[in-house]
Design a protein around this motif. Structure first.
Motif, mmCIF file in Angstrom:
data_model
loop_
_atom_site.group_PDB
_atom_site.id
_atom_site.type_symbol
_atom_site.label_atom_id
_atom_site.label_comp_id
_atom_site.label_asym_id
_atom_site.label_seq_id
_atom_site.Cartn_x
_atom_site.Cartn_y
_atom_site.Cartn_z
ATOM 1 N N GLU A 64 0.850 -1.188 0.000
ATOM 2 C CA GLU A 64 0.000 0.000 0.000
ATOM 3 C C GLU A 64 0.892 1.246 0.000
ATOM 4 N N ILE A 65 0.695 2.102 -0.988
ATOM 5 C CA ILE A 65 1.539 3.281 -1.164
ATOM 6 C C ILE A 65 0.935 4.516 -0.497
ATOM 7 N N THR A 66 -0.364 4.667 -0.614
ATOM 8 C CA THR A 66 -1.023 5.833 -0.038
ATOM 9 C C THR A 66 -0.817 5.847 1.475
ATOM 10 N N GLY A 67 -0.466 7.007 1.993
ATOM 11 C CA GLY A 67 -0.288 7.149 3.427
ATOM 12 C C GLY A 67 1.112 6.874 3.931
ATOM 13 N N LEU A 68 2.047 6.536 3.037
ATOM 14 C CA LEU A 68 3.423 6.308 3.491
ATOM 15 C C LEU A 68 4.017 7.592 4.062
ATOM 16 N N LYS A 69 4.827 7.448 5.094
ATOM 17 C CA LYS A 69 5.459 8.602 5.738
ATOM 18 C C LYS A 69 6.954 8.341 5.924
ATOM 19 N N GLY A 70 7.705 9.420 6.112
ATOM 20 C CA GLY A 70 9.104 9.329 6.503
ATOM 21 C C GLY A 70 9.954 8.492 5.576
ATOM 22 N N ALA A 71 10.743 7.586 6.166
ATOM 23 C CA ALA A 71 11.686 6.767 5.410
ATOM 24 C C ALA A 71 10.973 5.866 4.408
ATOM 25 N N ALA A 72 9.786 5.376 4.766
ATOM 26 C CA ALA A 72 9.033 4.504 3.857
ATOM 27 C C ALA A 72 8.620 5.266 2.608
ATOM 28 N N ARG A 73 8.215 6.529 2.790
ATOM 29 C CA ARG A 73 7.840 7.351 1.635
ATOM 30 C C ARG A 73 9.070 7.641 0.768
ATOM 31 N N ARG A 74 10.184 7.986 1.393
ATOM 32 C CA ARG A 74 11.403 8.268 0.629
ATOM 33 C C ARG A 74 11.872 7.035 -0.133
ATOM 34 N N ASN A 75 11.726 5.870 0.477
ATOM 35 C CA ASN A 75 12.102 4.629 -0.201
ATOM 36 C C ASN A 75 11.231 4.400 -1.435
ATOM 37 N N TRP A 76 9.925 4.650 -1.286
ATOM 38 C CA TRP A 76 9.033 4.501 -2.443
ATOM 39 C C TRP A 76 9.413 5.499 -3.540
ATOM 40 N N GLN A 77 9.709 6.730 -3.188
ATOM 41 C CA GLN A 77 10.051 7.738 -4.186
ATOM 42 C C GLN A 77 11.360 7.415 -4.897
ATOM 43 N N SER A 78 12.224 6.643 -4.270
ATOM 44 C CA SER A 78 13.448 6.202 -4.955
ATOM 45 C C SER A 78 13.140 5.079 -5.942
ATOM 46 N N ALA A 156 18.431 11.005 -16.982
ATOM 47 C CA ALA A 156 19.616 10.336 -16.431
ATOM 48 C C ALA A 156 19.587 10.353 -14.911
ATOM 49 N N ARG A 157 19.183 11.481 -14.336
ATOM 50 C CA ARG A 157 19.075 11.580 -12.873
ATOM 51 C C ARG A 157 18.069 10.556 -12.344
ATOM 52 N N ALA A 158 16.954 10.407 -13.050
ATOM 53 C CA ALA A 158 15.950 9.412 -12.646
ATOM 54 C C ALA A 158 16.531 8.002 -12.728
ATOM 55 N N LEU A 159 17.297 7.709 -13.765
ATOM 56 C CA LEU A 159 17.878 6.377 -13.923
ATOM 57 C C LEU A 159 18.910 6.074 -12.841
ATOM 58 N N MET A 160 19.562 7.109 -12.305
ATOM 59 C CA MET A 160 20.519 6.898 -11.217
ATOM 60 C C MET A 160 19.845 6.297 -9.986
ATOM 61 N N GLN A 161 18.535 6.508 -9.858
ATOM 62 C CA GLN A 161 17.791 5.930 -8.737
ATOM 63 C C GLN A 161 17.551 4.433 -8.923
ATOM 64 N N ASP A 162 17.772 3.939 -10.156
ATOM 65 C CA ASP A 162 17.464 2.557 -10.504
ATOM 66 C C ASP A 162 16.019 2.220 -10.142
ATOM 67 N N PRO A 163 15.077 3.014 -10.657
ATOM 68 C CA PRO A 163 13.675 2.846 -10.240
ATOM 69 C C PRO A 163 12.976 1.718 -10.984
ATOM 70 N N GLN A 164 11.891 1.248 -10.412
ATOM 71 C CA GLN A 164 11.031 0.289 -11.098
ATOM 72 C C GLN A 164 10.019 1.005 -11.980
ATOM 73 N N ILE A 165 9.650 2.217 -11.586
ATOM 74 C CA ILE A 165 8.679 3.012 -12.340
ATOM 75 C C ILE A 165 9.286 4.384 -12.612
ATOM 76 N N ILE A 166 9.096 4.887 -13.826
ATOM 77 C CA ILE A 166 9.443 6.272 -14.152
ATOM 78 C C ILE A 166 8.161 7.012 -14.496
ATOM 79 N N LEU A 167 7.891 8.086 -13.772
ATOM 80 C CA LEU A 167 6.742 8.948 -14.036
ATOM 81 C C LEU A 167 7.258 10.207 -14.720
ATOM 82 N N ALA A 168 6.718 10.523 -15.875
ATOM 83 C CA ALA A 168 7.164 11.697 -16.638
ATOM 84 C C ALA A 168 5.987 12.650 -16.806
#
Length: 271
Positions: A64-78, A156-168
């Protein structure tokens, strides 16, 4: 993979996104289209947790993504990188340092303060820039680059995060047709070669048809179309954009040839 159910976002008495639901069961490239104010940017900001939702849920691979806070939210954003229309680079900083900012979520406060990066990250940043065709710009200030080059630095900055999803979020809205095609080709290659999910907000129908596997159309905060590029007929587009019978797809085109024909027609008509 990604499941959005009855997502709603209100700002005071204004509803920006209303009861939006869709499910993405595999990695693909998705275009979200619609007029300005349709709710596209609000939807992406909710997916990235840049904006809290009023109600509804977003789930990715069972989390569940909605409602994430703190470190959990930052981890999701990475894991869910964001690319913006206006690039959001540091203008006076060199290109490679801007790309390295994609690692901030996993670096210590001390390393961030003193701008310290391991050699492996620096080499990776240059490799990504090379992949995007702008490695020779690595030492230049970001402000010295063209708009299209700056958007590739943002990718390129987004790819440095090695993300699973890219939102543009409107990644080509401020670019000329040539650079728009270069940026969209880069995003398509990233999806195909890396297997990353890409969700891009777009204004133009031809771009969505050419580069996307699936198209979601929004109007007044609601999803009014969800289908393949082949199903995105002119009639469906009229409904998405709230246009009449005089609606012309050429007016929204980013194809250089189409624009050239439109300009030639206009010149001949009004000569």
């Amino acid at each position: 993979m990604l499941d959005v159910q009855m997502l709603t976002k209100r700002f005071g008495d204004k509803t920006a996104v209303e009861n939006v639901s869709f499910n993405i069961d595999r990695s693909m490239m998705i275009g979200v289209i619609g007029r300005s104010g349709a709710g596209k940017s609000t939807l992406l900001r909710a997916l990235n947790c840049l904006s809290d939702v009023t109600s509804g849920s977003i789930t990715f691979e069972g989390q569940e993504i909605t409602g994430l806070k703190g470190a959990a939210r930052r981890n999701w954003q990475s894991r869910c990188a964001m690319i913006f229309q206006q690039f959001n680079l540091v203008p006076r900083m060199d290109v490679v340092s801007n790309v390295l900012h994609g690692t901030l979520n996993r670096r210590s406060t001390l390393a961030t303060m003193f701008n310290l990066y391991p050699d492996s990250d620096i080499h990776k940043a240059i490799e990504i820039l090379d992949r995007l065709g702008i490695a020779e710009q690595a030492e230049k200030r970001a402000e010295a680059l063209s708009g299209g080059q700056q958007q590739r630095v943002a990718i390129a900055r987004a790819l440095m995060q090695d993300p699973q999803i890219i939102l543009a979020d409107e990644p080509i809205a401020s670019l000329d047709p040539m650079n728009a095609q270069i940026v969209m080709q880069a995003l398509r290659r990233i999806h195909e070669e890396d297997g990353r999910m890409v969700i891009a907000n777009l204004h133009t129908l031809d771009t969505a048809r050419r580069y996307c596997d699936r198209v979601i159309g929004m109007r007044d905060g609601r999803v009014v179309f969800d289908g393949t590029p082949e199903q995105l007929t002119t009639g469906a587009a009229r409904d998405i954009y709230g246009a009449g019978a005089d609606f012309s797809e050429a007016a929204t085109s980013t194809e250089i040839e189409t624009l050239d024909r439109s300009q030639t027609y206009a010149a001949e008509t009004y000569a």
